[in-house]
Design an enzyme around this catalytic site. Structure first.
Site, PDB file in Angstrom:
ATOM      1  N   HIS A  62       0.897  -1.227   0.043  1.00 17.58           N
ATOM      2  CA  HIS A  62       0.030  -0.097  -0.184  1.00 17.58           C
ATOM      3  C   HIS A  62       0.829   1.214   0.154  1.00 17.58           C
ATOM      4  O   HIS A  62       0.255   2.314  -0.037  1.00 17.58           O
ATOM      5  CB  HIS A  62      -1.172   0.289   1.107  1.00 17.58           C
ATOM      6  CG  HIS A  62      -2.128  -0.816   1.092  1.00 17.58           C
ATOM      7  ND1 HIS A  62      -2.978  -0.777   0.166  1.00 17.58           N
ATOM      8  CD2 HIS A  62      -2.607  -1.979   1.719  1.00 17.58           C
ATOM      9  CE1 HIS A  62      -3.992  -1.930   0.229  1.00 17.58           C
ATOM     10  NE2 HIS A  62      -3.562  -2.438   1.299  1.00 17.58           N
ATOM     11  N   GLY A  63       2.264   1.094   0.257  1.00 15.16           N
ATOM     12  CA  GLY A  63       3.131   2.354   0.378  1.00 15.16           C
ATOM     13  C   GLY A  63       4.281   2.202  -0.277  1.00 15.16           C
ATOM     14  O   GLY A  63       4.494   0.927  -0.816  1.00 15.16           O
ATOM     15  N   LYS A  65       7.492   2.842   0.914  1.00 22.30           N
ATOM     16  CA  LYS A  65       8.369   2.557   1.910  1.00 22.30           C
ATOM     17  C   LYS A  65       8.864   1.014   2.013  1.00 22.30           C
ATOM     18  O   LYS A  65       9.823   0.863   2.747  1.00 22.30           O
ATOM     19  CB  LYS A  65       8.032   2.993   3.332  1.00 22.30           C
ATOM     20  CG  LYS A  65       7.713   4.507   3.375  1.00 22.30           C
ATOM     21  CD  LYS A  65       7.467   4.720   4.761  1.00 22.30           C
ATOM     22  CE  LYS A  65       7.093   6.577   4.989  1.00 22.30           C
ATOM     23  NZ  LYS A  65       6.788   7.117   6.355  1.00 22.30           N
ATOM     24  N   PRO A  67      10.553  -2.578   1.333  1.00 24.89           N
ATOM     25  CA  PRO A  67      11.897  -2.542   0.672  1.00 24.89           C
ATOM     26  C   PRO A  67      11.855  -3.251  -0.606  1.00 24.89           C
ATOM     27  O   PRO A  67      12.393  -2.847  -1.565  1.00 24.89           O
ATOM     28  CB  PRO A  67      12.703  -3.661   1.772  1.00 24.89           C
ATOM     29  CG  PRO A  67      11.425  -4.203   2.432  1.00 24.89           C
ATOM     30  CD  PRO A  67      10.456  -3.117   2.597  1.00 24.89           C
ATOM     31  N   ASN A  68      10.867  -4.084  -0.860  1.00 21.64           N
ATOM     32  CA  ASN A  68      10.575  -4.817  -1.976  1.00 21.64           C
ATOM     33  C   ASN A  68       9.052  -4.557  -2.610  1.00 21.64           C
ATOM     34  O   ASN A  68       8.432  -5.319  -2.077  1.00 21.64           O
ATOM     35  CB  ASN A  68      10.904  -6.387  -2.064  1.00 21.64           C
ATOM     36  CG  ASN A  68      12.460  -6.195  -1.372  1.00 21.64           C
ATOM     37  OD1 ASN A  68      13.500  -5.789  -2.019  1.00 21.64           O
ATOM     38  ND2 ASN A  68      12.494  -6.979  -0.183  1.00 21.64           N
ATOM     39  N   VAL A  70       6.127  -4.765  -5.559  1.00 23.93           N
ATOM     40  CA  VAL A  70       5.739  -5.352  -6.928  1.00 23.93           C
ATOM     41  C   VAL A  70       4.482  -4.239  -7.574  1.00 23.93           C
ATOM     42  O   VAL A  70       3.819  -3.962  -7.038  1.00 23.93           O
ATOM     43  CB  VAL A  70       5.079  -6.859  -6.630  1.00 23.93           C
ATOM     44  CG1 VAL A  70       4.547  -7.405  -7.845  1.00 23.93           C
ATOM     45  CG2 VAL A  70       5.944  -7.525  -6.026  1.00 23.93           C
ATOM     46  N   LYS A  84       8.960  -6.968  -9.872  1.00 27.73           N
ATOM     47  CA  LYS A  84       9.208  -6.777  -8.293  1.00 27.73           C
ATOM     48  C   LYS A  84      10.755  -5.935  -8.429  1.00 27.73           C
ATOM     49  O   LYS A  84      11.735  -6.192  -8.890  1.00 27.73           O
ATOM     50  CB  LYS A  84       9.803  -8.041  -7.822  1.00 27.73           C
ATOM     51  CG  LYS A  84      10.105  -8.193  -6.212  1.00 27.73           C
ATOM     52  CD  LYS A  84       9.972  -9.391  -5.566  1.00 27.73           C
ATOM     53  CE  LYS A  84      10.488  -9.398  -3.986  1.00 27.73           C
ATOM     54  NZ  LYS A  84      10.381 -10.687  -3.447  1.00 27.73           N
ATOM     55  N   ASP A 178       9.300 -18.169   2.725  1.00 33.85           N
ATOM     56  CA  ASP A 178       8.204 -17.439   3.336  1.00 33.85           C
ATOM     57  C   ASP A 178       6.703 -17.737   2.609  1.00 33.85           C
ATOM     58  O   ASP A 178       6.192 -16.816   1.993  1.00 33.85           O
ATOM     59  CB  ASP A 178       8.191 -15.720   3.363  1.00 33.85           C
ATOM     60  CG  ASP A 178       7.540 -15.211   4.500  1.00 33.85           C
ATOM     61  OD1 ASP A 178       6.751 -15.881   5.090  1.00 33.85           O
ATOM     62  OD2 ASP A 178       7.625 -13.918   4.753  1.00 33.85           O
TER      63      ASP A 178
END
Length: 477
Positions: A62-63, A65, A67-68, A70, A84, A178
């Site tokens: 949603h933002g 900030k 780090p990765n 898509v 990505k 993950d």
């Protein structure tokens, strides 16, 4: 929009060059497929495809900030792709990044959203994959709008996911990082596919698991290393998701199973739509996957064998079972954040404190009117006065006393820890609140704030999504 090739998800290459493809036999159905050959994109291509990496094209966060991130992108040949973009500090060695990407890009299966390219220019590291237009398993399972996921579809998801993992394992890529409900995507025909992005770490030395600790394989918590059996453990948590329609911590589920209360795990929406034998078998399979000792878990090949025998309505297309139109993307709009969500996104702890104070104990059972619990009353008074050190001590006495389980007490102590710059302790309380109340939006909101405080922005965004969707689901009732 140009015509879509009937034999693969995307046509390939630019309009002024002949597509390059490789022919392979799909392991699930034995049919010949013509797949796009993995290629290297340049930065300008992907920048143009994503409209300058516009926030409007973000599909996983949603933002900006995180780090990765898509993005959804449209190539010059009118093929939709998922791009990505890694954090600039990730993968400093471009050769190592390329080697890893090529290895993942060599895989081709109908059970994967296949990796079709990468880009490495300067500090930029990007992956390009087939775009899956019909949302994630988390969306269809936990936050459905029109109908709950059917039993036959849940069984199909489990099988296809197991087949994807078995295919990857057979090709020497047994490690998947993950595995969760956001990693399973649905293509234009409603078929579940495993995201190829999880076959690579988030960085060269990045963590393999960084989500809720209650769902992390025990050996990873001990050693920090992921092994093939860790993936099977995560598959077991996915089976629990499919059974329950909720994100239930494995420890809680196993307690129910040991107490012969496994029917309490089954999604109430499924009542009358499955046989007890099938439910029992899926619970048994999940239990085997969730064994504490890695060596006691089944391998992916045996998972496939077990799940094939459980399949129902094999002749019904996936898009019918999923309740979508064939070839039509799910275009639901993002759900707006609640005031609590906004406060967590901004990390406005003062605003969070005010909301928690005003809400009281309305989401607890049997706590709000209990006048004899002096330690809780003292903790509440200190919390209201913003004496967070005293509040921590009092809530600890109340929680350790064990006379009553209160997710709100954990939530309040969580915020006290955040106010005291103790984010690890705060995350422990947010997690415990979720164990007690797995569908409580406030617990997910606070978990998001804890992850943000720990610099785990991607996990914070995922928890925030979960909280927002749960709030929306409550409001619809």
């Amino acid at each position: 929009m140009g015509a879509r090739c009937s034999r693969c998800c995307f046509c390939w290459g630019h309009s002024n060059r002949k597509p390059s493809a490789q022919e392979s036999t799909d392991p699930e159905n034995g049919e010949k497929n013509t797949w796009p050959i993995f290629r290297e994109f340049n930065w300008e291509e992907l920048k143009a495809a994503t409209n300058g990496f516009s926030s409007d094209n973000i599909v996983s966060e949603h933002g900006e900030k995180a780090p990765n991130i898509v993005y959804k992108g449209l190539l010059e040949n009118e093929s939709w792709v998922a791009v990505k973009r890694f954090n600039k500090s990730a993968w400093p060695d471009s050769r190592q990044f390329l080697d890893e990407a090529k290895a993942v890009g060599s895989l081709r299966s109908e059970r994967l959203s296949n990796l079709i390219g990468c880009c490495f220019e300067g500090d930029e590291r990007l992956l390009v994959a087939e775009f899956m237009p019909n949302e994630t398993l988390a969306k269809h399972l936990f936050h459905w709008d029109k109908q709950p996921m059917k039993w036959a579809m849940r069984l199909r998801v489990a099988l296809y996911l197991a087949q994807a993992l078995e295919y990857c394992s057979s090709k020497g890529r047994a490690l998947y990082h993950d595995l969760n409900g956001y990693r399973v995507l649905f293509d234009q025909d409603g078929n579940p596919r495993l995201s190829c992005f999880g076959l690579m770490k988030n960085s060269r030395d990045g963590k393999s698991y960084s989500t809720n600790l209650a769902f992390t394989p025990p050996e990873y918590l001990r050693t920090g290393r992921v092994i093939p059996e860790s993936v099977v453990y995560s598959f077991g948590t996915m089976l629990l998701d499919l059974l329950s329609g909720k994100h239930i911590p494995p420890s809680h589920a196993l307690d129910l199973i040991r107490g012969k209360n496994f029917l309490m795990l089954i999604d109430s929406c499924l009542e009358g739509h499955f046989s007890n034998d099938d439910g029992t078998e899926l619970v048994r399979l999940a239990t085997r996957c969730l064994q504490y000792e890695a060596r006691e878990r089944p391998n992916t090949k045996s998972l496939v064998t077990s799940l094939i025998t459980l399949q129902k309505e094999n002749e019904v297309p996936s898009y019918v079972l999923l309740g979508i139109e064939q070839g039509v993307a799910n275009s639901t709009q993002p759900i707006p954040l609640t005031p609590m969500g906004e406060a967590c996104l901004r990390m406005d702890l003062t605003a969070i404190h005010k909301i928690l104070d005003n809400n009281g104990y309305k989401d607890d059972e049997g706590v709000a009117n209990e006048e004899t619990l002096n330690s809780k009353k003292q903790g509440d008074a200190a919390f209201r006065a913003k004496d967070f050190t005293t509040a921590i001590d009092c809530y600890t006495q109340f929680i350790d006393g064990g006379t009553m389980v209160s997710p709100t007490a954990h939530a309040r102590r969580c915020l006290c820890y955040l106010m005291s710059e103790m984010p690890k302790e705060a995350l422990g309380d947010a997690t415990q609140a979720l164990v007690v109340s797995p569908e409580w939006p406030t617990a997910f909101h606070l978990q998001a704030a804890c992850f943000s405080a720990l610099g785990m922005d991607c996990d914070a965004q995922q928890s925030l999504r979960e909280a927002t969707n749960l709030e929306a689901k409550r409001n619809r009732k």
